[in-house]
Scaffold this motif. Sequence first.
Motif, short mmCIF file in Angstrom:
data_model
loop_
_atom_site.label_atom_id
_atom_site.label_comp_id
_atom_site.label_asym_id
_atom_site.label_seq_id
_atom_site.Cartn_x
_atom_site.Cartn_y
_atom_site.Cartn_z
N ASP A 64 0.84 -1.22 0.00
CA ASP A 64 0.00 0.00 0.00
C ASP A 64 0.86 1.24 0.00
N LYS A 68 1.04 2.23 -7.14
CA LYS A 68 0.50 1.53 -8.30
C LYS A 68 -0.45 2.47 -9.07
N ASP A 69 -1.33 3.13 -8.33
CA ASP A 69 -2.26 4.08 -8.98
C ASP A 69 -1.50 5.24 -9.61
N PHE A 89 -7.33 -5.96 -9.35
CA PHE A 89 -7.76 -7.20 -8.70
C PHE A 89 -7.99 -6.96 -7.21
N LYS A 90 -9.22 -7.19 -6.80
CA LYS A 90 -9.64 -6.97 -5.42
C LYS A 90 -9.78 -8.32 -4.73
N VAL A 91 -10.29 -8.29 -3.50
CA VAL A 91 -10.58 -9.55 -2.80
C VAL A 91 -11.51 -10.36 -3.71
N PRO A 92 -11.18 -11.62 -3.97
CA PRO A 92 -12.01 -12.40 -4.90
C PRO A 92 -13.45 -12.55 -4.40
N ARG A 104 -9.95 -16.04 -12.91
CA ARG A 104 -10.39 -14.64 -13.05
C ARG A 104 -9.34 -13.79 -13.77
N ASN A 119 -3.40 -3.86 -12.00
CA ASN A 119 -3.16 -3.21 -10.73
C ASN A 119 -3.43 -4.28 -9.66
N ARG A 120 -2.39 -4.90 -9.14
CA ARG A 120 -2.43 -6.19 -8.44
C ARG A 120 -2.75 -7.24 -9.50
N GLU A 124 -1.17 -11.74 -6.07
CA GLU A 124 -1.83 -11.65 -4.76
C GLU A 124 -1.99 -13.05 -4.16
N ASP A 125 -2.08 -14.04 -5.03
CA ASP A 125 -2.30 -15.41 -4.55
C ASP A 125 -1.05 -16.07 -3.98
N VAL A 128 -0.79 -11.73 -0.39
CA VAL A 128 -1.75 -11.62 0.72
C VAL A 128 -2.19 -13.01 1.19
N VAL A 129 -2.34 -13.91 0.25
CA VAL A 129 -2.79 -15.27 0.58
C VAL A 129 -1.77 -15.99 1.46
N LEU A 134 -4.33 -17.78 3.92
CA LEU A 134 -5.69 -17.97 3.39
C LEU A 134 -5.87 -19.37 2.80
P1 ADP Z 1 -6.02 -1.02 -3.64
O1 ADP Z 1 -5.37 -1.15 -2.30
O2 ADP Z 1 -5.39 -1.90 -4.69
O3 ADP Z 1 -6.17 0.40 -4.08
P2 ADP Z 1 -8.29 -2.10 -2.35
O4 ADP Z 1 -8.11 -1.23 -1.17
O5 ADP Z 1 -9.67 -2.43 -2.80
O6 ADP Z 1 -7.51 -1.55 -3.58
O7 ADP Z 1 -7.49 -3.44 -2.08
C1 ADP Z 1 -7.69 -4.59 -2.76
C2 ADP Z 1 -7.47 -5.68 -1.75
O8 ADP Z 1 -7.78 -6.93 -2.35
C3 ADP Z 1 -6.05 -5.76 -1.24
O9 ADP Z 1 -6.02 -5.78 0.14
C4 ADP Z 1 -5.57 -7.08 -1.81
O10 ADP Z 1 -4.59 -7.70 -1.02
C5 ADP Z 1 -6.84 -7.86 -1.89
N1 ADP Z 1 -6.76 -8.97 -2.82
C6 ADP Z 1 -6.47 -8.93 -4.12
N2 ADP Z 1 -6.40 -10.18 -4.63
C7 ADP Z 1 -6.63 -11.02 -3.61
C8 ADP Z 1 -6.69 -12.43 -3.50
N3 ADP Z 1 -6.47 -13.22 -4.55
N4 ADP Z 1 -6.98 -12.96 -2.30
C9 ADP Z 1 -7.20 -12.16 -1.24
N5 ADP Z 1 -7.16 -10.83 -1.27
C10 ADP Z 1 -6.88 -10.26 -2.45
#
Ligand code: ADP
Length: 272
Positions: A64, A68-69, A89-92, A104, A119-120, A124-125, A128-129, A134
Motif C-alpha cells: 500500500d 501503483k495508482d 484485482f480486489k478480494v475475490p 479470473r 493493478n495487483r 496476490e495469490d 496476501v494469501v 488464506l
Molecule cells: P487497492 O489497495 O489496490 O487500491 P483495495 O483497497 O480495494 O484496492 O485493495 C484490494 C485488496 O484486495 C487488497 O487488500 C488485496 O490484497 C486484496 N486482494 C487482491 N487479490 C486477492 C486475492 N487473490 N486474495 C485475497 N485478497 C486479495
Amino acid sequence: MDHFRITPDTQVDLSQHDPYYSGEISKKKGRALLKDHRQALMDLQELLYAENKRQVLIILQGIDTSGKDGVIRNVFGDVNPQGTHVVSFKVPTRHELAHDYLWRVHQHTPAQGDIVIFNRSQYEDVLVVRVHDLVPEAVWEKRYQHINEFERLLVDEGATILKFFLHISKQRQAERFLARLDRPNKRWKFNPGDLDERERWDDYQAAFEAMLSKTSTPWAPWYVIPSDRKWYRNMAVASIIVEKLNSLEMQFPKEVPDIESYRDQLIGMIED
Ligand code: ADP
C-alpha cells in the motif's frame, strides 16, 4: 534500466535494493525524461493497436502507498483509452473463489493490439494469501510454478509481459499514509485496515522476496523499481516500457495498393 531487472533464479534480498535510489538524475531531468517517454508511449501504443498482432501485459505489484495508482496515472495518462485497459484485482468474490485462482485473471489478459495493466494480479495469490494463511502452504507453494507456466503460455501466444515491483521503505509508507490524512481529497484512500497490514511489513517483504526470486523468468521478468521518489519511479517504469516496446520493431499494416489513385479520386471529390 537493466539494472533493475531481476536475473532468473537469483535469491532476492530487498534490503540490498535502495528504495530511494535515483542514480545521477536530477528531479528536473527525471520529469523531462518522463515527458519524452509519455510521448513515445503514445506513439508506440498507436502502432501496437494498428499492427494488431501482439498483446502487452504490464503487472504492477507493491505494498500500500507504493504508487501503483500513481504509475497508472503518470505513465499511461496520455495513451489512447481505446486499446488500453486497467484491471484492478480486489478480494475475490465467492464466484471467483469457486474456480482456480488463475480463472479470473485469464479473462482479463490482453487481446492482440491491446495493452492491459494489472493493478495487483495473480501474484496476490502468493502475497496476501501467503501472509494471511488464506490457503495452506502446500497449496500456495505450488503457485509460483503455475504462474511461471501461465505466463509462458501467454508469451508463446504472442504476449509481451513486464512486471514491476514498486519498492518503498517503511518510513516512506508512514509518510504517505499521513499525507493521505492531511489532504481532504485523498482521505478517501485511507483505510484503518491498511495500518493492520503495515504490522505485517516483514511478512510482506519475505513474500515479495520469494515472488521475485521464483517468478522472474526470461519470458516475464520482474523489475524492482526504487519508489520512494515518485518522479523517479514513474520515469523508470516508463523508460523500461518504452525500451521494450521499441525493441519489438512493430510495423504499421501494409498500405493498400495504389494509394495515389485514391488520392486523385479524393482530390477530385473535393474540387467538385
Ligand atoms: P487497492 O489497495 O489496490 O487500491 P483495495 O483497497 O480495494 O484496492 O485493495 C484490494 C485488496 O484486495 C487488497 O487488500 C488485496 O490484497 C486484496 N486482494 C487482491 N487479490 C486477492 C486475492 N487473490 N486474495 C485475497 N485478497 C486479495
